[in-house]
Design a protein around this motif. Structure first.
Motif, PDB file in Angstrom:
ATOM      1  N   ASP A  96      -2.692 120.883  36.536  1.00 41.61           N
ATOM      2  CA  ASP A  96      -3.200 121.777  35.725  1.00 41.61           C
ATOM      3  C   ASP A  96      -4.302 122.538  35.870  1.00 41.61           C
ATOM      4  O   ASP A  96      -4.420 123.905  35.814  1.00 41.61           O
ATOM      5  CB  ASP A  96      -3.680 121.104  34.485  1.00 41.61           C
ATOM      6  N   VAL A  97      -5.238 122.262  36.967  1.00 41.83           N
ATOM      7  CA  VAL A  97      -6.331 123.034  37.665  1.00 41.83           C
ATOM      8  C   VAL A  97      -5.833 123.930  38.533  1.00 41.83           C
ATOM      9  O   VAL A  97      -6.496 125.151  38.366  1.00 41.83           O
ATOM     10  CB  VAL A  97      -7.437 122.000  38.284  1.00 41.83           C
ATOM     11  N   VAL A  98      -4.749 123.589  39.406  1.00 43.41           N
ATOM     12  CA  VAL A  98      -4.322 124.664  40.011  1.00 43.41           C
ATOM     13  C   VAL A  98      -3.773 126.025  39.290  1.00 43.41           C
ATOM     14  O   VAL A  98      -3.836 126.759  39.673  1.00 43.41           O
ATOM     15  CB  VAL A  98      -3.261 124.063  41.190  1.00 43.41           C
ATOM     16  N   TYR A  99      -3.022 125.590  38.275  1.00 41.05           N
ATOM     17  CA  TYR A  99      -2.212 126.433  37.354  1.00 41.05           C
ATOM     18  C   TYR A  99      -3.262 127.287  36.563  1.00 41.05           C
ATOM     19  O   TYR A  99      -3.137 128.343  36.684  1.00 41.05           O
ATOM     20  CB  TYR A  99      -1.513 125.595  36.424  1.00 41.05           C
ATOM     21  N   ALA A 100      -4.338 126.809  36.175  1.00 45.54           N
ATOM     22  CA  ALA A 100      -5.545 127.427  35.618  1.00 45.54           C
ATOM     23  C   ALA A 100      -6.211 128.600  36.569  1.00 45.54           C
ATOM     24  O   ALA A 100      -6.569 129.391  36.145  1.00 45.54           O
ATOM     25  CB  ALA A 100      -6.405 126.436  34.885  1.00 45.54           C
ATOM     26  N   ALA A 101      -6.264 127.846  37.741  1.00 43.81           N
ATOM     27  CA  ALA A 101      -6.825 128.771  38.869  1.00 43.81           C
ATOM     28  C   ALA A 101      -6.170 130.029  39.193  1.00 43.81           C
ATOM     29  O   ALA A 101      -6.619 131.202  39.394  1.00 43.81           O
ATOM     30  CB  ALA A 101      -7.203 128.255  40.168  1.00 43.81           C
ATOM     31  N   VAL A 102      -4.933 129.957  39.226  1.00 44.80           N
ATOM     32  CA  VAL A 102      -4.151 131.004  39.346  1.00 44.80           C
ATOM     33  C   VAL A 102      -4.068 132.014  38.009  1.00 44.80           C
ATOM     34  O   VAL A 102      -4.119 133.311  38.157  1.00 44.80           O
ATOM     35  CB  VAL A 102      -2.550 130.565  39.649  1.00 44.80           C
ATOM     36  N   LEU A 146       5.475 119.472  44.434  1.00 42.40           N
ATOM     37  CA  LEU A 146       5.344 119.548  42.935  1.00 42.40           C
ATOM     38  C   LEU A 146       3.774 119.650  42.405  1.00 42.40           C
ATOM     39  O   LEU A 146       3.406 120.032  41.365  1.00 42.40           O
ATOM     40  CB  LEU A 146       6.174 118.253  42.327  1.00 42.40           C
ATOM     41  N   ILE A 147       2.910 118.970  43.179  1.00 43.25           N
ATOM     42  CA  ILE A 147       1.618 119.256  42.880  1.00 43.25           C
ATOM     43  C   ILE A 147       1.037 120.362  43.291  1.00 43.25           C
ATOM     44  O   ILE A 147      -0.060 120.615  42.433  1.00 43.25           O
ATOM     45  CB  ILE A 147       0.886 117.828  43.855  1.00 43.25           C
ATOM     46  N   THR A 148       1.268 121.073  44.308  1.00 42.87           N
ATOM     47  CA  THR A 148       0.578 122.255  44.715  1.00 42.87           C
ATOM     48  C   THR A 148       1.401 123.608  44.333  1.00 42.87           C
ATOM     49  O   THR A 148       0.776 124.398  43.768  1.00 42.87           O
ATOM     50  CB  THR A 148       0.274 122.131  45.980  1.00 42.87           C
ATOM     51  N   MET A 149       2.651 123.801  45.035  1.00 47.33           N
ATOM     52  CA  MET A 149       3.386 125.011  44.761  1.00 47.33           C
ATOM     53  C   MET A 149       3.818 124.960  43.372  1.00 47.33           C
ATOM     54  O   MET A 149       3.811 126.380  43.026  1.00 47.33           O
ATOM     55  CB  MET A 149       4.495 124.940  45.546  1.00 47.33           C
ATOM     56  N   ALA A 150       4.163 123.975  42.709  1.00 47.37           N
ATOM     57  CA  ALA A 150       4.891 124.225  41.512  1.00 47.37           C
ATOM     58  C   ALA A 150       3.897 124.818  40.327  1.00 47.37           C
ATOM     59  O   ALA A 150       4.378 125.746  39.563  1.00 47.37           O
ATOM     60  CB  ALA A 150       5.647 122.946  40.892  1.00 47.37           C
ATOM     61  N   PRO A 151       2.687 124.116  40.058  1.00 49.70           N
ATOM     62  CA  PRO A 151       1.699 124.815  39.290  1.00 49.70           C
ATOM     63  C   PRO A 151       1.238 126.096  39.942  1.00 49.70           C
ATOM     64  O   PRO A 151       1.199 126.977  38.974  1.00 49.70           O
ATOM     65  CB  PRO A 151       0.628 123.801  39.382  1.00 49.70           C
ATOM     66  N   ALA A 152       1.118 126.328  40.967  1.00 49.02           N
ATOM     67  CA  ALA A 152       0.459 127.704  41.273  1.00 49.02           C
ATOM     68  C   ALA A 152       1.501 128.733  41.094  1.00 49.02           C
ATOM     69  O   ALA A 152       1.143 129.808  40.540  1.00 49.02           O
ATOM     70  CB  ALA A 152       0.268 127.670  42.969  1.00 49.02           C
ATOM     71  N   TRP A 153       3.005 128.700  41.320  1.00 52.99           N
ATOM     72  CA  TRP A 153       3.908 129.732  41.084  1.00 52.99           C
ATOM     73  C   TRP A 153       4.194 129.735  39.728  1.00 52.99           C
ATOM     74  O   TRP A 153       4.489 130.924  39.066  1.00 52.99           O
ATOM     75  CB  TRP A 153       5.194 129.436  41.856  1.00 52.99           C
ATOM     76  N   THR A 154       3.978 128.628  38.974  1.00 51.27           N
ATOM     77  CA  THR A 154       3.979 128.645  37.304  1.00 51.27           C
ATOM     78  C   THR A 154       2.869 129.743  36.827  1.00 51.27           C
ATOM     79  O   THR A 154       3.119 130.423  36.035  1.00 51.27           O
ATOM     80  CB  THR A 154       4.055 127.438  36.574  1.00 51.27           C
TER      81      THR A 154
END
Length: 409
Positions: A96-102, A146-154
């Motif tokens: 979630d933090v990766v997703y929010a950072a993007v 799933l931990i890094t790429m998936a939230p980033a591209w989402t």
């Protein structure tokens, strides 16, 4: 394009507080129940898992207000969590933090993070394959993705949709603003046109009525009074008829902005206009003459466009009205001619002298209306005192192009 933070800097969003508190509670429950992902590595104590969980919860609090600082806390917290047994709650909060950072971070970070997440996934998979030599490395690579790429591209997809929606909203607001500006300009233009028409239709007649009413009051002569009253009646009837034509146009729902009254004045009516001014100005010592120096029109020669003819008529009409009110006794000369470039020139000369006051009151809108008419047609206009063969005169000169700008539009 990045949307501003929904809260003040340094104050976590209410939803972020709920996420952080929920993740911390679930992680602590998993640790109490012993539901770890595996044994600690490198001899680290398992209690450090709680430290990683707490740091990750703090990062969640900063996911909107300081997304890059939250990511900087989350990366070492995830590394510590993996080395001390791994809690699922910590890993989920990291995604979630990766997703929010993007999503909430600056545009440059939003462009770099998905690429970096892909590089980290590939590098970690290659290292794991070199160390373990096991087919399970594929599952490890999928898990890292799933931990890094998936939230980033989402986050990239969500941000692109949000920016597209914001751009569409701004474009819609700009379109609405331009439409309102066009509407305002159209209303202002129509009001100016109506003001010109009202002034041109009634000013000449009302000026004649005012002049002859003054004469009827001051001259103790029954015949002169009857003549003045006759002129007043004639101008009243003509002014009323022209007003009715204009009111009929305004009330016609099928009429457009370019329509004119049914009996649109033309250059053929200038002789009658000058004759009327001659009758109205006789008592003031004014003589009116019309000099039509235009080239004789052949059978196939086109007539001046209707806007040009109407503008020329109105200029002569307003100039004669001003002469009736302001000119000194003498000759008022109206001249029409063809310019070398094909333009129609209208010149009106009237005797100019300082008078104690006008014969009839005026608003000064006549010159403004004439300038507006010429400007709409793309012509030239000048008015003011000048030197003439017979002394000082008031000169009105207009050059009207053969094809006005209004027709070109």
């Amino acid at each position: 394009m990045s949307a501003p933070s929904p809260t003040a800097p340094g104050r976590p969003h209410r939803l972020d507080v709920l996420i952080a508190g929920g993740g911390l509670s679930v992680g602590a429950l998993l640790w109490v129940l012993g539901l770890h992902g595996g044994p600690p590595l490198f001899g680290l104590p398992a209690a450090l898992t709680l430290l990683a969980l707490t740091v990750m919860a703090i990062a969640e609090l900063l996911r909107r207000t300081a997304p890059m600082a939250a990511l900087a806390l989350a990366v070492p917290a995830l590394a510590l969590d993996i080395c001390t047994g791994t809690l699922v709650a910590t890993v989920l909060m990291f995604t979630d933090v990766v997703y929010a950072a993007v999503l909430y971070g600056p545009p440059a970070a939003a462009r770099r993070l998905p690429v970096h997440s892909a590089l980290v996934t590939v590098l970690a998979t290659v290292v794991a394959a070199a160390v373990w030599h096991s087919p399970q490395v594929v599952l490890v690579g999928i898990g890292i993705a799933l931990i890094t790429m998936a939230p980033a591209w989402t986050g990239v997809i969500t941000r692109n949709h949000r920016d597209a929606a914001q751009t569409a909203r701004l474009r819609a607001e700009q379109t609405a603003l331009l439409a309102e500006m066009d509407r305002t300009q159209a209303i202002a233009g129509e009001r100016a046109r109506m003001a010109r028409e009202l002034h041109d239709l009634v000013a000449n007649h009302l000026s004649a009525i005012a002049i002859h009413a003054t004469a009827a009051q001051t001259i103790d002569d029954a015949s002169a009074t009857r003549a003045a009253l006759g002129v007043i009646r004639e101008n009243s009837v003509q002014g009323l008829a022209e007003m009715r034509r204009l009111i009929g146009l305004l009330r016609d729902p099928q009429a457009t902005a370019g329509d004119e009254p049914a009996a649109t004045p033309t250059l053929d009516g200038l002789e009658a206009l000058v004759e009327q001014a001659r009758a109205n100005g006789a008592a003031s010592g004014l003589a009116f003459t019309l000099d039509d120096a235009r080239r004789p029109a052949g059978p196939g020669d086109p007539k001046p466009p209707a806007p040009v003819a109407l503008a020329a008529y109105r200029i002569v009409q307003e100039s004669l009205t001003n002469a009736l009110k302001h000119a000194a006794p003498g000759e008022v000369r109206v001249r029409l001619a063809d310019a070398p470039d094909g333009a129609l020139t209208v010149t009106v000369r009237s005797p100019y002298a300082h008078r104690p006051g006008p014969r009839a009151p005026g608003s000064g809108a006549g010159l403004v209306g004439m300038r507006e008419r010429i400007a709409l047609l793309g012509g030239e206009f000048e008015a003011g005192p000048a030197r003439g063969p017979d002394g000082r005169v008031w000169l009105v000169r207009a050059a009207l192009p053969a094809t006005g700008e209004e027709e070109q539009r």
